[in-house]
Design a protein around this motif. Structure first.
Motif, PDB file in Angstrom:
ATOM      1  N   ASN A  98       0.826  -1.214   0.000  1.00 48.30           N
ATOM      2  CA  ASN A  98       0.000   0.000   0.000  1.00 48.30           C
ATOM      3  C   ASN A  98       0.855   1.258   0.000  1.00 48.30           C
ATOM      4  O   ASN A  98       0.529   2.249  -0.658  1.00 48.30           O
ATOM      5  N   TYR A  99       1.977   1.230   0.701  1.00 49.58           N
ATOM      6  CA  TYR A  99       2.860   2.403   0.740  1.00 49.58           C
ATOM      7  C   TYR A  99       3.485   2.645  -0.628  1.00 49.58           C
ATOM      8  O   TYR A  99       3.527   3.782  -1.113  1.00 49.58           O
ATOM      9  N   VAL A 100       3.977   1.571  -1.245  1.00 43.01           N
ATOM     10  CA  VAL A 100       4.611   1.702  -2.558  1.00 43.01           C
ATOM     11  C   VAL A 100       3.582   2.106  -3.615  1.00 43.01           C
ATOM     12  O   VAL A 100       3.890   2.870  -4.529  1.00 43.01           O
ATOM     13  N   GLY A 102       1.215   4.070  -3.167  1.00 42.03           N
ATOM     14  CA  GLY A 102       0.825   5.453  -2.937  1.00 42.03           C
ATOM     15  C   GLY A 102      -0.507   5.605  -2.227  1.00 42.03           C
ATOM     16  O   GLY A 102      -1.115   6.664  -2.293  1.00 42.03           O
ATOM     17  N   LYS A 103      -0.970   4.568  -1.538  1.00 43.62           N
ATOM     18  CA  LYS A 103      -2.270   4.630  -0.863  1.00 43.62           C
ATOM     19  C   LYS A 103      -2.183   5.243   0.526  1.00 43.62           C
ATOM     20  O   LYS A 103      -3.185   5.367   1.192  1.00 43.62           O
ATOM     21  N   HIS A 104      -0.997   5.599   0.987  1.00 42.79           N
ATOM     22  CA  HIS A 104      -0.757   6.264   2.270  1.00 42.79           C
ATOM     23  C   HIS A 104      -1.362   5.484   3.450  1.00 42.79           C
ATOM     24  O   HIS A 104      -2.326   5.933   4.067  1.00 42.79           O
ATOM     25  N   ALA A 108       2.558   6.104   7.454  1.00 43.50           N
ATOM     26  CA  ALA A 108       3.394   6.478   6.311  1.00 43.50           C
ATOM     27  C   ALA A 108       4.003   7.857   6.500  1.00 43.50           C
ATOM     28  O   ALA A 108       5.141   8.094   6.101  1.00 43.50           O
ATOM     29  N   ASP A 109       3.261   8.775   7.118  1.00 39.96           N
ATOM     30  CA  ASP A 109       3.798  10.121   7.329  1.00 39.96           C
ATOM     31  C   ASP A 109       4.995  10.086   8.274  1.00 39.96           C
ATOM     32  O   ASP A 109       5.969  10.811   8.086  1.00 39.96           O
ATOM     33  N   ASP A 112       7.917   8.858   6.215  1.00 39.71           N
ATOM     34  CA  ASP A 112       8.418   9.925   5.330  1.00 39.71           C
ATOM     35  C   ASP A 112       9.234  10.944   6.127  1.00 39.71           C
ATOM     36  O   ASP A 112      10.278  11.409   5.663  1.00 39.71           O
TER      37      ASP A 112
END
Length: 148
Positions: A98-100, A102-104, A108-109, A112
């Protein structure tokens, strides 16, 4: 004189007697309580008799039962932990996907932010290393000029 003292004793007793509804409630509660108390005594007696009968068998078979119990426990723990680790791996792979994609996903924040902090620190260390390298190179050149 008051009328309370002039009434006969049987009349006073009749007036203070509980109603039929209260009597039925009391008899039901007393019967239920007595039945449960008898049942409790029977279960306790059966437990003690069972322990008296089973204790010699447990002593005779303990060289077999204890290792068997240990093996069963370790097998159970192995299967449960294996399943738990497998489930954790599937969850982690799903999060990464999901992170790859782009579903955040949740968290994930923070990832980042950590990546940005590490990149800043890496740039700072690289700049300091470059400056230190230049300083050492100048010192070496100065030393070479002074010795010649």
């Amino acid at each position: 004189m008051s009328t309370e003292h002039s009434r006969p004793f049987t009349q006073k007793l009749y007036d203070s007697a509980p109603g039929s509804r209260q009597t039925v409630k009391f008899l039901t509660a007393a019967t239920t309580g007595a039945s449960l108390l008898v049942l409790s005594g029977l279960v306790l007696t059966a437990t003690i008799i069972g322990l008296v009968v089973a204790t010699p068998l447990l002593v005779i078979f303990s060289p077999v039962l204890v290792p068997a119990a240990v093996v069963l426990f370790l097998t159970f723990v192995g299967f449960v932990s294996s399943g738990g680790f497998g489930l954790a791996a599937v969850a982690a792979l799903g999060w990464i996907y999901n992170y790859v994609a782009g579903k955040h996903p949740p968290g994930a924040d923070k990832l980042d932010y950590a990546r940005a902090v590490i990149a800043d620190k890496t740039r700072g260390v690289a700049e300091r290393a470059r400056d230190y390298g230049h300083a050492v190179q100048h010192k070496v050149q100065d030393a070479a000029h002074h010795s010649s």
